[in-house]
Design a protein around this motif. Structure first.
Motif, mmCIF file in Angstrom:
data_model
loop_
_atom_site.group_PDB
_atom_site.id
_atom_site.type_symbol
_atom_site.label_atom_id
_atom_site.label_comp_id
_atom_site.label_asym_id
_atom_site.label_seq_id
_atom_site.Cartn_x
_atom_site.Cartn_y
_atom_site.Cartn_z
ATOM 1 N N PRO A 146 38.251 14.673 6.194
ATOM 2 C CA PRO A 146 38.202 14.813 4.739
ATOM 3 C C PRO A 146 37.621 16.167 4.335
ATOM 4 O O PRO A 146 36.638 16.630 4.923
ATOM 5 N N MET A 147 38.221 16.794 3.332
ATOM 6 C CA MET A 147 37.814 18.115 2.864
ATOM 7 C C MET A 147 37.701 18.096 1.349
ATOM 8 O O MET A 147 38.494 17.440 0.670
ATOM 9 N N TYR A 148 36.729 18.843 0.820
ATOM 10 C CA TYR A 148 36.405 18.780 -0.598
ATOM 11 C C TYR A 148 36.184 20.177 -1.181
ATOM 12 O O TYR A 148 35.574 21.042 -0.540
ATOM 13 N N ARG A 149 36.613 20.356 -2.420
ATOM 14 C CA ARG A 149 36.234 21.534 -3.190
ATOM 15 C C ARG A 149 34.767 21.388 -3.590
ATOM 16 O O ARG A 149 34.299 20.282 -3.848
ATOM 17 N N THR A 150 34.033 22.506 -3.671
ATOM 18 C CA THR A 150 32.623 22.459 -4.048
ATOM 19 C C THR A 150 32.339 23.458 -5.168
ATOM 20 O O THR A 150 33.221 24.206 -5.603
ATOM 21 N N ASN A 151 31.070 23.471 -5.595
ATOM 22 C CA ASN A 151 30.616 24.475 -6.559
ATOM 23 C C ASN A 151 29.869 25.623 -5.878
ATOM 24 O O ASN A 151 29.189 26.411 -6.546
ATOM 25 N N ILE A 152 29.985 25.723 -4.552
ATOM 26 C CA ILE A 152 29.318 26.793 -3.803
ATOM 27 C C ILE A 152 30.190 28.049 -3.881
ATOM 28 O O ILE A 152 31.300 28.083 -3.339
ATOM 29 N N ALA A 153 29.700 29.056 -4.553
ATOM 30 C CA ALA A 153 30.491 30.270 -4.766
ATOM 31 C C ALA A 153 30.533 31.136 -3.517
ATOM 32 O O ALA A 153 29.512 31.328 -2.841
ATOM 33 N N CYS A 154 31.704 31.649 -3.205
ATOM 34 C CA CYS A 154 31.849 32.652 -2.153
ATOM 35 C C CYS A 154 31.535 34.038 -2.730
ATOM 36 O O CYS A 154 31.656 34.265 -3.937
#
Length: 266
Positions: A146-154
């Motif tokens: 499972p893979m998720y979008r996050t709010n961790i900015a690159c």
């Protein structure tokens, strides 16, 4: 040919099977012992910026290798008879940042200006976790991670930016601590987890609804453990909006002849 049979193939045999249309699913658990790579294939005039993006964001975008020159599709630096146009089970094509199609080979769309980047994949550290006796839930349940979008900015690099994608594996607390110790030895395949515990702290609203891959069971006594994921470049590419680019489909990797054991720093 069965999935059980596919697990016994060496990387060259597996690539040839994929090339001939004999395997089109995810590659987790296949060719144990060998490095699998995420892909980003971009026009040459975007390549330098993307390289810089990877250098600034090594956890989600660790570079294993890249093509020697634009248009090169044979990649001897990662294995025998590797043809990037045919040797991945499924590819995603984007135009101006929008996904346009999923294909199983690139013969009809290949261009002389395309530069291939091969990035480290979590499937390499999964092997190290299994070798230490830890369960990897997506493997035991025979599904894609499972893979998720996050709010961790690159960190931004020119036209490339966006937030990190993470993959998740449920673990009891003691196993999570051990997993951190093990994965810290593998910085070229995402390294240690970036978060564990409350998914909402990194912008995930429903742990049972991944953005990519498949949901897995999560016990009441388990923590979700999150690693930086190689799907992150897909979001960066959508942000940069190149006129044309190609990535792997999530979970469908390039299986190389490189050994996972060579990636450990200890």
């Amino acid at each position: 040919m069965t999935t059980e049979h596919n697990t016994k193939l060496n990387p060259l045999q597996l690539r040839q099977l994929i090339r001939n249309g004999g395997h089109r699913g995810n590659t987790s658990g296949l060719a144990p012992g060998y490095v699998q790579c995420n892909l980003a294939i971009l026009p040459a005039d975007y390549a330098d910026e993307f390289l810089r993006f990877c250098q600034l964001n090594p956890k989600p975008c660790p570079i294993i290798a890249m093509a020697d020159q634009p248009g090169a599709y044979l990649l001897p630096q990662v294995g025998t008879d590797v043809d990037i146009r045919t040797d991945v089970p499924a590819y995603e094509i984007f135009e101006h940042g929008q996904h346009t199609q999923r294909v199983h080979d690139l013969i009809s769309v290949w261009r002389d200006d395309l530069v291939t980047f091969m990035l480290g994949c979590s499937f390499s550290f999964e092997e190290a976790l299994l070798a230490d006796g830890l369960e990897v839930r997506n493997i035991s349940e025979k599904v894609n991670v499972p893979m998720y979008r996050t709010n961790i900015a690159c960190q931004r690099a020119g036209r490339f930016g966006g937030n990190m994608v993470v993959s998740m594996r449920p673990m009891k607390a003691a196993d999570a601590i051990r997993a951190i110790q093990i994965c810290s030895r593998f910085p070229s395949v995402h390294g240690a987890p970036v978060h564990l515990g409350d998914p909402s702290q990194i912008g995930i609203t429903d742990i049972h609804q991944p953005d990519f891959g498949d949901a897995v069971s999560l016990g009441a006594d388990e923590l979700p453990v999150f690693w930086a994921c190689g799907v992150t470049p897909q979001l960066a590419i959508q942000h940069a909006k190149p006129p044309f680019c190609i990535t792997h489909s999530p979970g469908c990797m390039l299986v190389t002849d490189l050994l996972n054991s060579r990636l450990s720093i200890l």
